[in-house]
Design an enzyme around this catalytic site. Sequence first.
Site, PDB file in Angstrom:
ATOM      1  N   ARG A  77       0.847  -1.193   0.000  1.00  0.00           N
ATOM      2  CA  ARG A  77       0.000   0.000   0.000  1.00  0.00           C
ATOM      3  C   ARG A  77       0.885   1.247   0.000  1.00  0.00           C
ATOM      4  NH1 ARG A  77      -1.975   0.773   4.323  1.00  0.00           N
ATOM      5  NH2 ARG A  77      -1.359  -1.048   5.522  1.00  0.00           N
ATOM      6  N   TYR A 222      -1.212  -3.605  -6.882  1.00  0.00           N
ATOM      7  CA  TYR A 222      -1.101  -4.303  -5.595  1.00  0.00           C
ATOM      8  C   TYR A 222      -2.464  -4.363  -4.874  1.00  0.00           C
ATOM      9  CZ  TYR A 222      -0.226  -5.208  -0.719  1.00  0.00           C
ATOM     10  OH  TYR A 222      -0.306  -5.741   0.542  1.00  0.00           O
ATOM     11  N   GLY A 223      -2.737  -5.492  -4.249  1.00  0.00           N
ATOM     12  CA  GLY A 223      -4.023  -5.770  -3.603  1.00  0.00           C
ATOM     13  C   GLY A 223      -4.661  -4.602  -2.874  1.00  0.00           C
ATOM     14  N   GLY A 224      -3.985  -4.085  -1.859  1.00  0.00           N
ATOM     15  CA  GLY A 224      -4.574  -3.037  -1.021  1.00  0.00           C
ATOM     16  C   GLY A 224      -4.845  -1.746  -1.783  1.00  0.00           C
ATOM     17  N   LYS A 231      -9.718  -2.388   1.263  1.00  0.00           N
ATOM     18  CA  LYS A 231      -9.350  -1.255   2.122  1.00  0.00           C
ATOM     19  C   LYS A 231     -10.125   0.005   1.760  1.00  0.00           C
ATOM     20  CE  LYS A 231      -6.251  -3.702   4.213  1.00  0.00           C
ATOM     21  NZ  LYS A 231      -6.444  -4.082   5.616  1.00  0.00           N
ATOM     22  N   HIS A 251     -10.666  -2.461  11.310  1.00  0.00           N
ATOM     23  CA  HIS A 251      -9.575  -3.301  10.791  1.00  0.00           C
ATOM     24  C   HIS A 251      -9.350  -4.450  11.779  1.00  0.00           C
ATOM     25  CE1 HIS A 251      -5.103  -3.310   9.252  1.00  0.00           C
ATOM     26  NE2 HIS A 251      -5.840  -4.159   8.574  1.00  0.00           N
ATOM     27  N   SER A 273      -1.424  -3.682  10.018  1.00  0.00           N
ATOM     28  CA  SER A 273      -1.064  -4.603   8.950  1.00  0.00           C
ATOM     29  C   SER A 273       0.249  -5.316   9.279  1.00  0.00           C
ATOM     30  CB  SER A 273      -0.910  -3.838   7.640  1.00  0.00           C
ATOM     31  OG  SER A 273      -2.119  -3.164   7.368  1.00  0.00           O
ATOM     32  N   CYS A 275       0.781  -7.493  11.648  1.00  0.00           N
ATOM     33  CA  CYS A 275       1.017  -7.627  13.086  1.00  0.00           C
ATOM     34  C   CYS A 275       0.231  -8.774  13.705  1.00  0.00           C
ATOM     35  CB  CYS A 275       0.703  -6.320  13.790  1.00  0.00           C
ATOM     36  SG  CYS A 275       1.880  -5.008  13.361  1.00  0.00           S
ATOM     37  N   GLY A 276      -0.255  -9.719  12.899  1.00  0.00           N
ATOM     38  CA  GLY A 276      -0.757 -10.959  13.474  1.00  0.00           C
ATOM     39  C   GLY A 276      -2.242 -11.233  13.405  1.00  0.00           C
ATOM     40  N   ASP A 298      -9.425  -9.728   8.640  1.00  0.00           N
ATOM     41  CA  ASP A 298      -8.924  -8.377   8.347  1.00  0.00           C
ATOM     42  C   ASP A 298      -9.925  -7.266   8.618  1.00  0.00           C
ATOM     43  OD1 ASP A 298      -6.634  -6.865   7.378  1.00  0.00           O
ATOM     44  OD2 ASP A 298      -7.779  -6.429   5.573  1.00  0.00           O
ATOM     45  N   SER A 389       5.039 -10.216   0.688  1.00  0.00           N
ATOM     46  CA  SER A 389       4.450 -11.134  -0.296  1.00  0.00           C
ATOM     47  C   SER A 389       3.186 -11.759   0.300  1.00  0.00           C
ATOM     48  CB  SER A 389       5.456 -12.204  -0.692  1.00  0.00           C
ATOM     49  OG  SER A 389       5.988 -12.839   0.446  1.00  0.00           O
ATOM     50  N   ARG A 390       2.249 -12.126  -0.570  1.00  0.00           N
ATOM     51  CA  ARG A 390       0.909 -12.489  -0.104  1.00  0.00           C
ATOM     52  C   ARG A 390       0.368 -13.743  -0.778  1.00  0.00           C
ATOM     53  NH1 ARG A 390      -1.602  -8.927   3.924  1.00  0.00           N
ATOM     54  NH2 ARG A 390       0.000  -7.346   4.190  1.00  0.00           N
ATOM     55  N   ARG A 421       2.930  -4.037  17.538  1.00  0.00           N
ATOM     56  CA  ARG A 421       4.243  -4.681  17.500  1.00  0.00           C
ATOM     57  C   ARG A 421       5.180  -3.745  18.243  1.00  0.00           C
ATOM     58  NH1 ARG A 421       6.885  -8.241  13.666  1.00  0.00           N
ATOM     59  NH2 ARG A 421       4.960  -8.729  12.597  1.00  0.00           N
ATOM     60  N   PHE A 516       1.862 -17.239  18.310  1.00  0.00           N
ATOM     61  CA  PHE A 516       1.101 -18.179  17.477  1.00  0.00           C
ATOM     62  C   PHE A 516       0.145 -19.011  18.347  1.00  0.00           C
ATOM     63  CE2 PHE A 516       5.080 -17.089  15.295  1.00  0.00           C
ATOM     64  CZ  PHE A 516       4.533 -16.449  14.199  1.00  0.00           C
ATOM     65  N   GLY A 517       0.189 -20.360  18.282  1.00  0.00           N
ATOM     66  CA  GLY A 517      -0.747 -21.197  19.031  1.00  0.00           C
ATOM     67  C   GLY A 517      -0.752 -20.901  20.526  1.00  0.00           C
ATOM     68  N   ASN A 519      -0.738 -18.141  21.846  1.00  0.00           N
ATOM     69  CA  ASN A 519      -1.600 -16.989  22.145  1.00  0.00           C
ATOM     70  C   ASN A 519      -2.959 -17.432  22.677  1.00  0.00           C
ATOM     71  OD1 ASN A 519       0.449 -15.282  21.307  1.00  0.00           O
ATOM     72  ND2 ASN A 519      -0.321 -15.125  19.204  1.00  0.00           N
TER      73      ASN A 519
HETATM   74  P1  GDP Z   1      -1.793  -9.424   9.613  1.00  0.00           P
HETATM   75  O1  GDP Z   1      -1.207  -8.705   8.451  1.00  0.00           O
HETATM   76  O2  GDP Z   1      -2.168  -8.502  10.734  1.00  0.00           O
HETATM   77  O3  GDP Z   1      -2.897 -10.323   9.222  1.00  0.00           O
HETATM   78  O4  GDP Z   1      -0.615 -10.311  10.212  1.00  0.00           O
HETATM   79  P2  GDP Z   1      -0.244 -11.854   9.952  1.00  0.00           P
HETATM   80  O5  GDP Z   1      -1.057 -12.745  10.806  1.00  0.00           O
HETATM   81  O6  GDP Z   1      -0.240 -12.128   8.496  1.00  0.00           O
HETATM   82  O7  GDP Z   1       1.243 -11.858  10.496  1.00  0.00           O
HETATM   83  C1  GDP Z   1       2.215 -10.953  10.015  1.00  0.00           C
HETATM   84  C2  GDP Z   1       3.581 -11.462  10.381  1.00  0.00           C
HETATM   85  O8  GDP Z   1       3.686 -11.540  11.800  1.00  0.00           O
HETATM   86  C3  GDP Z   1       3.852 -12.853   9.843  1.00  0.00           C
HETATM   87  O9  GDP Z   1       5.186 -12.928   9.408  1.00  0.00           O
HETATM   88  C4  GDP Z   1       3.622 -13.744  11.042  1.00  0.00           C
HETATM   89  O10 GDP Z   1       4.393 -14.921  10.991  1.00  0.00           O
HETATM   90  C5  GDP Z   1       4.027 -12.847  12.209  1.00  0.00           C
HETATM   91  N1  GDP Z   1       3.266 -13.185  13.440  1.00  0.00           N
HETATM   92  C6  GDP Z   1       1.935 -13.389  13.541  1.00  0.00           C
HETATM   93  N2  GDP Z   1       1.592 -13.739  14.807  1.00  0.00           N
HETATM   94  C7  GDP Z   1       2.733 -13.746  15.527  1.00  0.00           C
HETATM   95  C8  GDP Z   1       3.047 -14.044  16.903  1.00  0.00           C
HETATM   96  O11 GDP Z   1       2.188 -14.377  17.713  1.00  0.00           O
HETATM   97  N3  GDP Z   1       4.357 -13.929  17.267  1.00  0.00           N
HETATM   98  C9  GDP Z   1       5.339 -13.561  16.387  1.00  0.00           C
HETATM   99  N4  GDP Z   1       6.576 -13.471  16.815  1.00  0.00           N
HETATM  100  N5  GDP Z   1       5.079 -13.296  15.077  1.00  0.00           N
HETATM  101  C10 GDP Z   1       3.799 -13.382  14.653  1.00  0.00           C
HETATM  102  P1  PGA Z   2      -3.086  -7.154   6.552  1.00  0.00           P
HETATM  103  O1  PGA Z   2      -3.897  -6.705   5.240  1.00  0.00           O
HETATM  104  O2  PGA Z   2      -3.712  -6.317   7.615  1.00  0.00           O
HETATM  105  O3  PGA Z   2      -3.406  -8.587   6.612  1.00  0.00           O
HETATM  106  O4  PGA Z   2      -1.626  -6.856   6.415  1.00  0.00           O
HETATM  107  C1  PGA Z   2      -3.421  -5.945   4.223  1.00  0.00           C
HETATM  108  C2  PGA Z   2      -3.149  -4.520   4.597  1.00  0.00           C
HETATM  109  O5  PGA Z   2      -3.548  -4.071   5.686  1.00  0.00           O
HETATM  110  O6  PGA Z   2      -2.540  -3.852   3.761  1.00  0.00           O
HETATM  111 MN    MN Z   3      -5.262  -5.236   6.760  1.00  0.00          MN
HETATM  112 MN    MN Z   4      -3.802 -10.460   7.348  1.00  0.00          MN
END
Ligand code: GDP
Ligand code: PGA
Ligand code: MN
Ligand code: MN
Length: 608
Positions: A77, A222-224, A231, A251, A273, A275-276, A298, A389-390, A421, A516-517, A519
């Site tokens: 984005r 790009y997607g976003g 978005k 969001h 974005s 951040c998990g 999302d 990358s997505r 984060r 991850f798990g 959490n």
């Molecule tokens: P989104 O964009 O908010 O949906 O975030 P994602 O779930 O796709 O995660 C973004 C990045 O953060 C990825 O590289 C994940 O592997 C990493 N990530 C997600 N959850 C965790 C977590 O609980 N701990 C850590 N250290 N990294 C995480």
């Molecule tokens: P994300 O979605 O929150 O999974 O990263 C795409 C974005 O916010 O650009």
């Molecule tokens: Mn998003």
């Molecule tokens: Mn996501």
Amino acid sequence: MTAAAAQQGTTHQGILDWVTEVAELTQPDDIHWCTGSDEEWVQLTDFLVGTGTFIRLDESKKPNSFYAASDPIDVARVEDRTYICSRDERDAGPTNNWMDPDAMKELMRGLYAGCMKGRTMYVVPFVMGHLEAEHPMFGVEITDSAYVVASMRVMARMGSHVLRKMEELEAAGTEFSWVPALHSVGHPLAEGEDDVAWPCNETKYIVQFPEERMIWSFGSGYGGNALLGKKCYALRIASVMARDEGWLAEHMLILKLTSPEGVVKYVAAAFPSACGKTNLAMLQPTIPGWKVETLGDDIAWMRVGEDGRLWAVNPEYGFFGVAPGTNEHTNPNAMRTIAKGNSVFTNVALTEDGDVWWEGLENPPARATSWKGEPWTPDSTELSSHPNSRYCTPIKQCDILAAEYDDPRGVPIDAILFGGRRRDTIPLVFEARDWTHGTFLGATLSSETTAAAVGQVGVVRRDPMAMLPFIGYNAGDYFNHWITVGKENDAAKLPKIFYVNWFRRDDDGNFVWPGFGENSRVLKWVVERIDGQAAAVETPIGHVPTPESLDTDGLDMSAADLAKCLEVDAEEWKAELPQIQEWFDKFGDDLPGVLWTELDGLRARLEG
Ligand code: GDP
Ligand code: PGA
Ligand code: MN
Ligand code: MN
């Protein structure tokens, strides 16, 4: 030619007029009204293979799936090219780029003039959320990118059935609205000119006209920036609709959590974005007997129902997930979803046997082609995949999709998590004292920037409710809208608000919490707090778990590390105060007074 070609598509006069007008301006060779059928998918993907945009993956590894690599100038984005063109500059607020809407239209008409020459113009009727919703949220995207059409088919409910519904409503005289969303990659082709694999333009504009509920996007594939239902509509335009109509467009992921006793809770969570969100939405709990099912990863649209509870739906139809870091350990459910195929992978690495790979995935290939098209081996110093990358994959393929996903009423949310984060300061989890305090936590949410947006990575910035790039109006008014939702409704029935941080680091720079798990342990504490079962210590920032109240059975972690995760360091928090002050100062009189009161209270508790 263009008017006649447009004519065949629809009986809906407003859509027809708009499509005709855009065709006259952009001068495409053809107009294609998208049906959303399987045959159309085959035509589109064959065409994209032909132009070199897509490479078909090996059928036995990822059936009906495709690899794409973008132009290196088009990977995320573009927040500095994103505008909220409200009539009054004040309504865009201090956090958005603004330009006068007439001036912006004039500028962009110049860019759009003839910009689809040599290309097909696709008309994509779509609906965000359910077609059966009380007020279906229609849109029509015009795009000159087949990649965008293929991705839209995964990410949104689209096709002839949506257009037919709009035509029926019009014929019946039922009032409804639809969002016109215009997109061009901005790369016209001269007579006989060959296309490039990823057409785009150095000049990019991602523009929302909030009063007109209209979107114009130029220059990016790009997607976003280009899948305008996501978005641009479901967050920026929808947040304006939500302000006007008294609901929330956020969001947020949505998940269903079932305890070993069968008690069900619904959780929504807003993290910036990358951040998990996607990972938490599909989490596989490590604590026995607990179950997570997914509703969305999302975006959440939430309204207070007649029962006084906050009901949430996911308006999307697919996942657009960050690839790097996704693997069988971190996100087995995402791995199973993409293994079923029907997916598009962008800016990952391509292996010699026709599969995809990315950093963090198991079994690195001996040789691959990087997202930049260069030879790559595990010894390469460069990344195989872009950090943003997505994978783009249908939500219906997710084994743990909750049945409620198909219910237009959505699910009643019990807890909202805000998170970011942060390598320091923010503990693993804490609970807000009430809705207003929770709004303060959301309004002051901070996070290190990620590769999901173009720009510097790892810099702490305020990202209110994880919506900084997505609030379609004045963020001061947005905070006020949140406060009002709390005031006008029964607080006891609204979700409880928490703040989480999976990303605290130790002195060596390693994540302290395994994430991850694991959490799931935090989710358990959250629902036990709601039910009055888990203990907490009251701190200046809110209620933090006692070490004993967090389920650590089977968790491989020292007491010292756990203490580090839960620590509230008064000095770190005092350092936060001037940053929050500076952030709030941006809003002048538009900041709700109660947020100043919250800041004063925090300062007093920290210094007291
Ligand atoms: P989104 O964009 O908010 O949906 O975030 P994602 O779930 O796709 O995660 C973004 C990045 O953060 C990825 O590289 C994940 O592997 C990493 N990530 C997600 N959850 C965790 C977590 O609980 N701990 C850590 N250290 N990294 C995480
Ligand atoms: P994300 O979605 O929150 O999974 O990263 C795409 C974005 O916010 O650009
Ligand atoms: Mn998003
Ligand atoms: Mn996501």
